[in-house]
Write an enzyme that holds these catalytic residues in place. Sequence first.
Site, PDB file in Angstrom:
ATOM      1  CE  LYS A  38      27.498  54.572  -1.204  1.00  0.00           C
ATOM      2  NZ  LYS A  38      28.498  53.478  -1.220  1.00  0.00           N
ATOM      3  NE  ARG A 136      32.523  47.635  -0.895  1.00  0.00           N
ATOM      4  CZ  ARG A 136      32.336  48.908  -0.572  1.00  0.00           C
ATOM      5  NH1 ARG A 136      31.891  49.239   0.639  1.00  0.00           N
ATOM      6  NH2 ARG A 136      32.604  49.863  -1.443  1.00  0.00           N
ATOM      7  CE1 TYR A 264       4.303  50.708  23.584  1.00  0.00           C
ATOM      8  CE2 TYR A 264       5.886  51.905  22.223  1.00  0.00           C
ATOM      9  CZ  TYR A 264       4.598  51.465  22.468  1.00  0.00           C
ATOM     10  OH  TYR A 264       3.591  51.788  21.585  1.00  0.00           O
ATOM     11  CG  MET A 313       7.294  52.986  14.506  1.00  0.00           C
ATOM     12  SD  MET A 313       5.983  51.971  13.801  1.00  0.00           S
ATOM     13  CE  MET A 313       6.543  50.333  14.248  1.00  0.00           C
TER      14      MET A 313
END
Length: 368
Positions: A38, A136, A264, A313
């Site tokens: 997965k 779960r 930033y 990013m």
Amino acid sequence: MDKVQETVLEIDLKALKHNFEYLKSKLTDGTKFLAVVKAFAYGSDAAQVAKYLQELNIDYFAVAYTYEGVALRDAGITTPILVLHPQPVSFDTIIKRCLEPSLYSQYVLDGFIACAETHKQHNYPVHLKFNTGLNRLGFSAEDIPNVIKTVSKTKTIKVRSLFSHLAESEELATPDFTLKQIEQFNSIYKQVYKLLDYKPFLHLCNTSGIINYPEAHFDMVRSGIGLYGFGNDQSVNKYLKPIASLKTSISQIHYLKKGDSLGYNRGFIAQKDTKTATLPIGHADGIKRQYGNGHGFVIINNQKAYILGNVCMDMIMVDVTNIDCKEGDQAIIFDAKHTAEHLAENVNSISYELLTAVSQRIKRVLYR
């Protein structure tokens, strides 16, 4: 492996084979092995990993969602695929693509039977999941009479396996909870066997369960993180080989004067003259913002270069003041020596999270 000129995720299939064979060596003859692929095979390349494991005669695959199983079928995987968390909207696709659903509640059981009837199925393979403490997904022990009554009334499906999931099988210092789960699972399958006129096969163990609880291997075991090189414990990790290496190269070198800012929001202010390297990898590639401001690092010429300021990013900037390096030199985010586990620990995370965060836009390079 050559030094990289761009951001790449190298996948070592020899390491994958080593891990598979090591984990299989813990099993008795005849015990099946399910590979969990997965989340793009834990951030690597699900199709290529599954193809290789299919060559090694793996018995089963597991994915989380239906579309992951479809992608494997499209890649030519013919081995049985268990869908661990199917939703009713995908039941038609599951049947059309010969995937095998985990049924974990009366709602999904009834829904899948109705869908199987529409498709005129006979003995379609399904897997019943029981909750033994992870809380779960899964039927409870109290559900058994109704579940088996439902299953026995139809010829459209046939239960291929019964399974559950261990919650803390890596915690050897506190085995009581795991032993209680094993005991519960033993009780559950015996009740089911009394009510069904056939015996589905059984599976309970994850990677840590394979290592720590051989008495609970049953008919099949499931491994995810172990196949990719991590065993949830340093005593196990030394026998495994991480299959993935995330590498990039220096795009540009900058020289900051004391008082200069970087990135930033001026996330880093130089307290002294500082040499920095800009690398073409950022939070869109899986290097989350929590690795910024000195919490994460890369390896350049065998030295740690800590991330300065905020992760962008598409880029990070690292401190190379005391590292002899130049533009074009390789930077290692993680590999077999400087592992994803070591890097993740710096932000109180785990290898799973870092590995599965690696963006699909990063080029994959496979080695056999």
